[in-house]
Design a protein around this motif. Structure first.
Motif, PDB file in Angstrom:
ATOM      1  N   UNK A   1       0.834  -1.204   0.000  1.00 18.84           N
ATOM      2  CA  UNK A   1       0.000   0.000   0.000  1.00 18.84           C
ATOM      3  C   UNK A   1       0.869   1.254   0.000  1.00 18.84           C
ATOM      4  N   UNK A   2       1.987   1.168   0.700  1.00 19.38           N
ATOM      5  CA  UNK A   2       2.880   2.324   0.777  1.00 19.38           C
ATOM      6  C   UNK A   2       3.479   2.653  -0.589  1.00 19.38           C
TER       7      UNK A   2
ATOM      8  N   UNK B   1       0.925   4.244  -2.773  1.00 18.79           N
ATOM      9  CA  UNK B   1       0.681   5.642  -2.417  1.00 18.79           C
ATOM     10  C   UNK B   1       1.810   6.548  -2.907  1.00 18.79           C
ATOM     11  N   UNK B   2       3.019   6.035  -2.815  1.00 10.57           N
ATOM     12  CA  UNK B   2       4.165   6.880  -3.156  1.00 10.57           C
ATOM     13  C   UNK B   2       4.342   7.027  -4.664  1.00 10.57           C
TER      14      UNK B   2
ATOM     15  N   UNK C   1       6.999  17.115  -2.082  1.00  6.83           N
ATOM     16  CA  UNK C   1       8.365  16.652  -2.356  1.00  6.83           C
ATOM     17  C   UNK C   1       8.347  15.391  -3.221  1.00  6.83           C
ATOM     18  N   UNK C   2       7.181  14.772  -3.385  1.00  8.98           N
ATOM     19  CA  UNK C   2       7.081  13.590  -4.260  1.00  8.98           C
ATOM     20  C   UNK C   2       6.952  13.981  -5.737  1.00  8.98           C
TER      21      UNK C   2
ATOM     22  N   UNK D   1       0.829   7.417   5.851  1.00  2.00           N
ATOM     23  CA  UNK D   1       2.176   7.333   5.255  1.00  2.00           C
ATOM     24  C   UNK D   1       2.682   5.892   5.192  1.00  2.00           C
TER      25      UNK D   1
ATOM     26  N   UNK E   1       0.823   2.698   5.428  1.00  2.00           N
ATOM     27  CA  UNK E   1      -0.441   1.958   5.559  1.00  2.00           C
ATOM     28  C   UNK E   1      -0.284   0.453   5.771  1.00  2.00           C
TER      29      UNK E   1
ATOM     30  N   UNK F   1       9.237   1.029   8.828  1.00  4.18           N
ATOM     31  CA  UNK F   1      10.063   1.279   7.642  1.00  4.18           C
ATOM     32  C   UNK F   1       9.781   2.676   7.126  1.00  4.18           C
ATOM     33  N   UNK F   2      10.505   3.646   7.661  1.00  2.00           N
ATOM     34  CA  UNK F   2      10.322   5.037   7.245  1.00  2.00           C
ATOM     35  C   UNK F   2      11.637   5.568   6.685  1.00  2.00           C
ATOM     36  N   UNK F   3      11.562   6.301   5.583  1.00  2.17           N
ATOM     37  CA  UNK F   3      12.762   6.935   5.049  1.00  2.17           C
ATOM     38  C   UNK F   3      12.586   8.456   5.081  1.00  2.17           C
TER      39      UNK F   3
ATOM     40  N   UNK G   1      11.859  10.606   2.867  1.00  2.00           N
ATOM     41  CA  UNK G   1      10.658  11.118   2.193  1.00  2.00           C
ATOM     42  C   UNK G   1       9.424  10.959   3.088  1.00  2.00           C
ATOM     43  N   UNK G   2       9.404   9.911   3.892  1.00  2.00           N
ATOM     44  CA  UNK G   2       8.282   9.717   4.809  1.00  2.00           C
ATOM     45  C   UNK G   2       8.279  10.799   5.895  1.00  2.00           C
TER      46      UNK G   2
ATOM     47  N   UNK H   1       9.443  13.733   5.565  1.00  2.00           N
ATOM     48  CA  UNK H   1       8.963  14.962   4.913  1.00  2.00           C
ATOM     49  C   UNK H   1       7.440  14.932   4.756  1.00  2.00           C
ATOM     50  N   UNK H   2       6.899  13.725   4.611  1.00  2.00           N
ATOM     51  CA  UNK H   2       5.436  13.610   4.550  1.00  2.00           C
ATOM     52  C   UNK H   2       4.796  14.025   5.879  1.00  2.00           C
TER      53      UNK H   2
END
Lengths: 419, 86
Positions: free
Chosen positions: A70-71, A74-75, A139-140, B17, B19, B37-39, B41-42, B44-45
């Motif tokens: 899902x991530x 979304x990205x 930023x995406x 972010x 899910x 698992x966050x990087x 970009x996450x 920044x989200x």
């Protein structure tokens, strides 16, 4: 002139299709899709998009979560998701043990008509809610809109470390992706190519609005009747999304692993009109077809099926028919069909999807039709046009797939039955 | 918003972010990255969502405060004390 005729080449230079993965508005794998084409089942439905309002489109309903979290969904982008699904299906179809495939020797080559419009439109739409303060711009945006995005998302998903990029070729992109993959295999740049095309175009209002402004957006009370190439009452294009990825291998490699082979690349050509931004040029189209035939070392009458590009526009369909009459004047055994009449115009995916829909003809001996021809336009009259109902054609040896695009790009791919 | 409401808001943002993650056992005193698992970009989200939802501007030099749930809530408490829970 260099020839691509398979019989003149060593096995290491012969390119075969060993897997097909796709999502189309009327099917999410080759079997479903082929059955829909033989049944006459359209994939066009009512659709609504911001600013344009109610319209029609070919919408895909594949299970995106089959290959993505899902991530990641979304990205990423819709085009990336379409590509990931089609690539995953193609690899499974090819019977490849993915964990043992050397990822640095895989190349990803996906044709796109356009990319980035969807994300840019979405961001501007959201930005309006913040009085156009760019501090709220995502930023995406850049990783989603770079031109290589759809192929790059496939590489991330599959862990492919060989080359990946998209091929921008307007509506000839599906063929161009396949051609690029074959060329890279012949050059030895990769050992396995994931090649084809993708489209997310139904998610950008701009493409609908622009076709409408051009007088080229189809409308019909019955959505399934809206895409009607060659019919005298055709009134434009039905925009569609979709994707098709082929697994391409050198024949020597395919034989070594005992792969199932759908067909062999016999020839191809890409040329350019250099005459107009949007209007096609039948002389250049005919030259493109002739060049592909010459490279394949065959005559027009050797082609059993021509998968036409026709999109349902007044001038475009008639121009292509003029080119076909010229190129196939000496053949009375070549049948013509059209897949857009079922699914609409899948843009960057169109060429690949339309070729895929015809590949089973090598096995089932059927030529699917062009549907919705209630009254054939005399300007589009081709004596062997297969209208409304599929036609048994016996043993099919060669398929020629046309795909043309704006700015005058023409492409033709010829696939031979592998025996 | 009080601390517990800010925590719920961050959980809601993380739900969007990340899910695929189970957030029910998130430990407040451990860094997010050790549990999820966050990087970059996450993260920044998270910053963007707080900006969009509550018009909170977090300067780049303060991003380190977003390392764990505990430090995030502590950092946001003074910034969100006058924001009503929606």
């Amino acid at each position: 002139m260099s020839t691509h005729a398979p019989d003149s080449l060593p096995d290491e230079q012969r390119i075969v299709i060993t897997g097909v993965g796709l999502t189309a508005p009327n099917g999410n794998n080759l079997t479903e899709y082929r059955q829909a084409l033989l049944r006459g089942q359209s994939g066009v439905s009512n659709y609504e998009i911001r600013y344009v309002g109610p319209t029609l489109a070919g919408v895909c309903k594949f299970d995106a979560l089959r290959y993505q979290s899902k991530k990641d969904l979304r990205r990423g982008t819709r085009a990336g998701s379409v590509g990931i699904y089609a690539a995953g299906e193609a690899i499974a179809d090819a019977g490849l043990e993915w964990s043992s495939v050397e990822k640095s020797r895989v190349g990803i080559y996906l044709g796109v008509t356009e990319h980035g419009n969807v994300e840019t439109e979405n961001e501007i739409f959201l930005l309006k809610g913040y009085d156009y303060d760019t501090a709220y711009w995502s930023h995406h945006h850049n990783p989603r809109t770079v031109a290589n995005n759809p192929a790059g998302e496939v590489s991330l998903n599959l862990g492919v470390t060989g080359p990946h990029y998209t091929i921008g070729a307007a509506c000839a992109a599906g063929n161009a992706g396949l051609i690029q993959g074959a060329q890279m295999l012949r050059l030895g740049d990769c050992d396995l190519a994931l090649a084809g095309g993708v489209s997310e175009s139904i998610h950008t209002f701009g493409i609908f609005a622009s076709f409408k402004a051009q007088g080229a957006l189809a409308s019909h009370a019955d959505p399934t009747k809206a895409s009607r190439p060659f019919d005298v009452n055709r009134n434009g294009i039905v925009v569609a999304e979709g994707g098709c990825v082929f697994v391409l291998e050198r024949l020597s490699d395919a034989r070594a692993r005992g792969a199932k082979i759908y067909g062999e690349l016999a020839g191809y050509a890409i040329n350019t009109d250099a005459t107009d931004f949007v209007l096609p040029n039948p002389d250049r189209q005919a030259e493109c077809i002739q060049l592909a035939l010459t490279r394949a070392g065959i005559a027009p009458r050797d082609i059993d099926i021509v998968s036409t590009h026709a999109t349902g526009t007044g001038q475009g369909d008639a121009q292509e028919c003029a080119a076909l009459r010229k190129a196939f004047a000496e053949s009375d055994k070549t049948f013509f069909n059209n897949t857009k009449s079922f699914i609409g115009h899948a843009m960057g995916a169109a060429g690949a999807l339309e070729l895929a829909g015809n590949l089973p003809s090598f096995v089932d001996g059927m030529c699917h039709a062009t549907i919705n021809v209630d009254e054939l336009d005399p300007d589009c009259a081709l004596t062997t046009l297969v209208t409304n109902e599929p036609r048994p054609i016996g043993q099919c040896e060669y398929i020629l797939n046309n795909s043309f695009g704006m700015l005058g790009i023409n492409s033709a791919v010829i696939i031979r039955r592998f025996a | 918003m009080i601390a517990s409401e800010i925590r719920d808001e961050i959980l809601d943002i993380l739900g969007d972010i990340a899910p695929d993650e189970d957030l029910s056992n998130l430990a407040d005193d451990k860094p997010f990255r050790e549990q999820l698992e966050l990087d970059s970009m996450d993260f920044l989200d998270i910053v963007m969502e707080l900006r969009k939802r509550h018009r909170i501007q977090i300067p780049e030099e303060d991003y380190t405060h977003l390392a764990s749930m505990g430090s995030t809530v502590a950092y946001l408490e003074p910034l969100m004390k006058d924001i009503a829970k929606k």
